[in-house]
Motif scaffolding. Structure first.
Motif, PDB file in Angstrom:
ATOM      1  N   PHE A  45     -26.275  33.895   2.096  1.00 19.38           N
ATOM      2  CA  PHE A  45     -25.394  33.809   0.926  1.00 19.38           C
ATOM      3  C   PHE A  45     -25.228  32.350   0.481  1.00 19.38           C
ATOM      4  CE2 PHE A  45     -21.081  33.908  -1.078  1.00 19.38           C
ATOM      5  CZ  PHE A  45     -21.442  34.679  -2.165  1.00 19.38           C
ATOM      6  N   LYS A  46     -25.512  32.115  -0.798  1.00 19.66           N
ATOM      7  CA  LYS A  46     -25.307  30.795  -1.420  1.00 19.66           C
ATOM      8  C   LYS A  46     -26.016  29.668  -0.653  1.00 19.66           C
ATOM      9  CE  LYS A  46     -22.295  32.069  -4.718  1.00 19.66           C
ATOM     10  NZ  LYS A  46     -22.365  31.768  -6.141  1.00 19.66           N
ATOM     11  N   LEU A  47     -27.206  29.943  -0.185  1.00 22.95           N
ATOM     12  CA  LEU A  47     -27.950  28.953   0.610  1.00 22.95           C
ATOM     13  C   LEU A  47     -28.108  27.623  -0.136  1.00 22.95           C
ATOM     14  CD1 LEU A  47     -29.631  28.104   3.071  1.00 22.95           C
ATOM     15  CD2 LEU A  47     -31.595  29.241   2.058  1.00 22.95           C
ATOM     16  N   GLU A  48     -28.489  27.711  -1.421  1.00 20.72           N
ATOM     17  CA  GLU A  48     -28.738  26.460  -2.165  1.00 20.72           C
ATOM     18  C   GLU A  48     -27.473  25.623  -2.292  1.00 20.72           C
ATOM     19  OE1 GLU A  48     -29.621  29.431  -3.332  1.00 20.72           O
ATOM     20  OE2 GLU A  48     -31.802  29.302  -2.938  1.00 20.72           O
ATOM     21  N   ARG A  49     -26.332  26.291  -2.498  1.00 18.78           N
ATOM     22  CA  ARG A  49     -25.071  25.548  -2.660  1.00 18.78           C
ATOM     23  C   ARG A  49     -24.710  24.814  -1.366  1.00 18.78           C
ATOM     24  NH1 ARG A  49     -24.361  23.557  -6.482  1.00 18.78           N
ATOM     25  NH2 ARG A  49     -22.097  23.496  -6.560  1.00 18.78           N
ATOM     26  N   HIS A  50     -24.948  25.477  -0.231  1.00 20.05           N
ATOM     27  CA  HIS A  50     -24.639  24.839   1.058  1.00 20.05           C
ATOM     28  C   HIS A  50     -25.590  23.667   1.319  1.00 20.05           C
ATOM     29  CE1 HIS A  50     -21.469  27.401   2.675  1.00 20.05           C
ATOM     30  NE2 HIS A  50     -22.104  28.438   2.155  1.00 20.05           N
ATOM     31  N   VAL A  51     -26.876  23.877   1.011  1.00 17.41           N
ATOM     32  CA  VAL A  51     -27.846  22.804   1.232  1.00 17.41           C
ATOM     33  C   VAL A  51     -27.513  21.616   0.321  1.00 17.41           C
ATOM     34  CG1 VAL A  51     -30.285  22.152   0.975  1.00 17.41           C
ATOM     35  CG2 VAL A  51     -29.682  24.302   2.114  1.00 17.41           C
ATOM     36  N   GLU A  52     -27.130  21.921  -0.910  1.00 20.59           N
ATOM     37  CA  GLU A  52     -26.753  20.854  -1.850  1.00 20.59           C
ATOM     38  C   GLU A  52     -25.561  20.063  -1.311  1.00 20.59           C
ATOM     39  OE1 GLU A  52     -28.405  19.902  -4.522  1.00 20.59           O
ATOM     40  OE2 GLU A  52     -26.917  18.345  -4.923  1.00 20.59           O
ATOM     41  N   ARG A  53     -24.536  20.786  -0.808  1.00 22.45           N
ATOM     42  CA  ARG A  53     -23.351  20.083  -0.284  1.00 22.45           C
ATOM     43  C   ARG A  53     -23.727  19.222   0.920  1.00 22.45           C
ATOM     44  NH1 ARG A  53     -18.126  23.561   1.199  1.00 22.45           N
ATOM     45  NH2 ARG A  53     -19.415  24.181   2.961  1.00 22.45           N
ATOM     46  N   MET A  54     -24.630  19.751   1.742  1.00 19.14           N
ATOM     47  CA  MET A  54     -25.058  19.000   2.920  1.00 19.14           C
ATOM     48  C   MET A  54     -25.784  17.703   2.519  1.00 19.14           C
ATOM     49  SD  MET A  54     -26.678  20.370   6.248  1.00 19.14           S
ATOM     50  CE  MET A  54     -26.377  19.289   7.576  1.00 19.14           C
ATOM     51  N   PRO A 110      -8.025  10.911   0.346  1.00 19.13           N
ATOM     52  CA  PRO A 110      -9.343  10.502  -0.155  1.00 19.13           C
ATOM     53  C   PRO A 110      -9.497   8.990  -0.197  1.00 19.13           C
ATOM     54  CG  PRO A 110      -8.006  11.481  -1.909  1.00 19.13           C
ATOM     55  CD  PRO A 110      -7.271  11.687  -0.633  1.00 19.13           C
ATOM     56  N   GLN A 111      -8.358   8.271  -0.194  1.00 18.42           N
ATOM     57  CA  GLN A 111      -8.430   6.798  -0.150  1.00 18.42           C
ATOM     58  C   GLN A 111      -9.046   6.337   1.171  1.00 18.42           C
ATOM     59  OE1 GLN A 111      -5.840   8.571  -1.071  1.00 18.42           O
ATOM     60  NE2 GLN A 111      -4.777   7.671  -2.820  1.00 18.42           N
ATOM     61  N   SER A 112      -8.949   7.196   2.215  1.00 21.07           N
ATOM     62  CA  SER A 112      -9.483   6.820   3.526  1.00 21.07           C
ATOM     63  C   SER A 112     -10.821   7.483   3.821  1.00 21.07           C
ATOM     64  CB  SER A 112      -8.498   7.214   4.630  1.00 21.07           C
ATOM     65  OG  SER A 112      -7.248   6.634   4.392  1.00 21.07           O
ATOM     66  N   LEU A 113     -10.954   8.733   3.443  1.00 18.15           N
ATOM     67  CA  LEU A 113     -12.194   9.468   3.714  1.00 18.15           C
ATOM     68  C   LEU A 113     -12.297  10.620   2.718  1.00 18.15           C
ATOM     69  CD1 LEU A 113     -14.640  10.123   5.601  1.00 18.15           C
ATOM     70  CD2 LEU A 113     -13.067  11.446   7.007  1.00 18.15           C
ATOM     71  N   SER A 114     -13.369  10.637   1.956  1.00 13.02           N
ATOM     72  CA  SER A 114     -13.489  11.697   0.956  1.00 13.02           C
ATOM     73  C   SER A 114     -13.562  13.069   1.618  1.00 13.02           C
ATOM     74  CB  SER A 114     -14.739  11.494   0.099  1.00 13.02           C
ATOM     75  OG  SER A 114     -14.939  12.661  -0.676  1.00 13.02           O
ATOM     76  N   PRO A 115     -12.693  14.001   1.201  1.00 13.94           N
ATOM     77  CA  PRO A 115     -12.752  15.349   1.769  1.00 13.94           C
ATOM     78  C   PRO A 115     -13.998  16.114   1.328  1.00 13.94           C
ATOM     79  CG  PRO A 115     -11.186  15.286  -0.038  1.00 13.94           C
ATOM     80  CD  PRO A 115     -11.662  13.878   0.152  1.00 13.94           C
ATOM     81  N   SER A 116     -14.747  15.552   0.356  1.00 17.05           N
ATOM     82  CA  SER A 116     -15.989  16.191  -0.082  1.00 17.05           C
ATOM     83  C   SER A 116     -17.100  16.002   0.943  1.00 17.05           C
ATOM     84  CB  SER A 116     -16.455  15.614  -1.417  1.00 17.05           C
ATOM     85  OG  SER A 116     -15.528  15.937  -2.416  1.00 17.05           O
ATOM     86  N   ILE A 117     -16.918  15.017   1.828  1.00 13.28           N
ATOM     87  CA  ILE A 117     -17.919  14.805   2.885  1.00 13.28           C
ATOM     88  C   ILE A 117     -17.596  15.766   4.020  1.00 13.28           C
ATOM     89  CG2 ILE A 117     -18.900  13.165   4.529  1.00 13.28           C
ATOM     90  CD1 ILE A 117     -17.892  10.903   2.649  1.00 13.28           C
ATOM     91  N   LYS A 118     -18.471  16.725   4.230  1.00 15.88           N
ATOM     92  CA  LYS A 118     -18.244  17.676   5.329  1.00 15.88           C
ATOM     93  C   LYS A 118     -18.800  17.025   6.594  1.00 15.88           C
ATOM     94  CE  LYS A 118     -18.612  22.569   6.450  1.00 15.88           C
ATOM     95  NZ  LYS A 118     -17.257  22.728   6.947  1.00 15.88           N
ATOM     96  N   SER A 119     -17.981  16.140   7.154  1.00 13.72           N
ATOM     97  CA  SER A 119     -18.462  15.308   8.261  1.00 13.72           C
ATOM     98  C   SER A 119     -18.182  15.962   9.603  1.00 13.72           C
ATOM     99  CB  SER A 119     -17.786  13.939   8.222  1.00 13.72           C
ATOM    100  OG  SER A 119     -16.540  14.000   8.880  1.00 13.72           O
ATOM    101  N   MET A 120     -18.760  15.363  10.648  1.00  7.82           N
ATOM    102  CA  MET A 120     -18.575  15.897  11.988  1.00  7.82           C
ATOM    103  C   MET A 120     -17.240  15.479  12.597  1.00  7.82           C
ATOM    104  SD  MET A 120     -22.386  15.366  13.429  1.00  7.82           S
ATOM    105  CE  MET A 120     -21.993  15.827  15.091  1.00  7.82           C
ATOM    106  N   ASN A 121     -16.396  14.817  11.803  1.00 10.20           N
ATOM    107  CA  ASN A 121     -15.097  14.430  12.330  1.00 10.20           C
ATOM    108  C   ASN A 121     -14.005  15.337  11.796  1.00 10.20           C
ATOM    109  OD1 ASN A 121     -12.704  13.179  13.081  1.00 10.20           O
ATOM    110  ND2 ASN A 121     -13.827  11.274  13.362  1.00 10.20           N
ATOM    111  N   TYR A 122     -13.589  16.289  12.609  1.00  9.02           N
ATOM    112  CA  TYR A 122     -12.602  17.289  12.193  1.00  9.02           C
ATOM    113  C   TYR A 122     -11.268  17.124  12.927  1.00  9.02           C
ATOM    114  CZ  TYR A 122     -14.558  20.411   8.699  1.00  9.02           C
ATOM    115  OH  TYR A 122     -14.995  20.946   7.520  1.00  9.02           O
TER     116      TYR A 122
END
Ligand code: PMP
Length: 320
Positions: A71-80, A172-184
């Motif tokens: 499901f929505k493979l392209e959207r996930h790859v794009e976000r990555m 977002p001033q510290s870390l953009s929430p758009s970056i799906k990073s490995m720091n959770y």
């Protein structure tokens, strides 16, 4: 009376299928893609010098497969790829190649319904955090598990109980929430608090006190016939969130991005969370306040039904 675990266990995350434990998948050991090879799960390893491990320096995705389609493979790859670009990691593949690797990982593991986890880290370096030391380049991992649901069916019928976290969403001033990073860690701190109070998910506020998102889900409310979700300046632009906004447009529900406070959540007619794993999760209680009549709302239930139809009938075929 005999102790019956099924009766005393509170409902919540489906204990039969926590993400990562296969349900009815292939009987042979799953294969994991690591740096160009498919290896049995127990042999899948990366260096202890990998900056993904040492510093959370990397990005990842969470993707679902339904009925032999992704499901929505392209959207996930794009976000990555966007997440990786934002932290200056160059993925040594085109988007098409990467999508192809995810499909191949599904094929090798005979995935019909599953959860897919691509991870791209900075790669091995030294103990300093300077990314320039990671000369080998990114480590690429793709894990797939046969999997069906995050919460038990009963929870989707009854609605989720949420509490608000004391910690605020990292701004977002510290870390953009758009970056799906490995720091959770920010979300994990929130989740620890949720666990302490027996909640199913945790609401997080932004630094201004507006509702941002849940620990691993976006948040929606329905008020006076309008479907509202906060703008993505302080939260992850969720693929499910995007899909729900498209569904609203299709079904004729007025929907918009709007900031709102906890007061607006407590007094909303309906509330729900969205995420690849949770799908659309109706919310019945927030901080002890009943939402609407305390049961999944009409709009939410309709969207849940349409979402289910969409995920089970569309997507990138794995086996063609
Ligand atoms: N917010 C956060 C912090 C998340 O980790 C997730 C899960 N990826 C979401 C929202 C929902 O995003 P999606 O619908 O793309 O799964």
């Amino acid at each position: 009376m005999e102790h019956d675990e099924r009766r005393v266990r509170p409902i919540g995350i489906n204990p039969m299928s926590p993400i990562g434990q296969a349900v009815g998948g292939p009987s042979t050991e799953p294969l994991v893609y690591v740096d160009g090879e498919f290896v049995p799960q127990h042999e899948a390893k990366i260096s202890v010098f990998d900056h993904g491990l040492l510093y959370g320096d990397g990005v990842f995705e969470g993707i679902r497969a339904y009925n032999r389609r992704i499901f929505k493979l392209e959207r996930h790859v794009e976000r990555m790829f966007r997440s990786a670009h934002a932290i200056q990691i160059e993925i040594p593949h085109t988007r098409e190649e990467f999508a192809g690797l995810i499909k191949e990982a599904c094929r090798r593991n005979a995935i019909t319904n599953g959860y897919l986890r691509p991870v791209v880290t900075r790669g091995p370096g030294d103990l300093g955090l300077d990314p320039r030391k990671c000369k080998q380049g990114p480590s690429i991992i793709i894990i797939t598990v046969s999997w069906d649901t995050l919460y038990e069916k009963e929870l989707y019928e009854r609605g989720l109980r949420l509490v608000t976290a004391a910690v605020r969403r990292v701004p977002p001033q510290s870390l953009s929430p758009s970056i799906k990073s490995m720091n959770y860690l920010n979300q994990i701190l929130a989740r620890i608090q949720g666990n302490e109070s027996g909640a199913d998910e945790v609401l997080m506020l932004d630094m201004q006190g507006y509702v941002s998102e849940a620990s691993a889900d976006n948040v929606f409310i329905v008020r006076e016939g309008k479907v509202l979700t906060p703008p993505t300046s302080t939260n992850l632009p969720g693929v499910t969130r995007e899909t729900v906004l498209e569904l609203c447009a299709e079904l004729g529900y007025p929907a918009q991005e709007q900031l709102f406070t906890l007061f607006e959540v407590y007094t909303a007619d309906e509330c729900f969370i969205t995420g690849t794993a949770a799908e659309i999760g109706p919310v019945s209680v927030v901080d002890g306040r009943k939402i609407g009549d305390g049961r999944p709302g009409k709009t939410t239930t309709h969207l849940m039904k349409k979402y289910k139809e969409l995920v089970t009938t569309t997507g990138t075929p794995i086996y063609e």
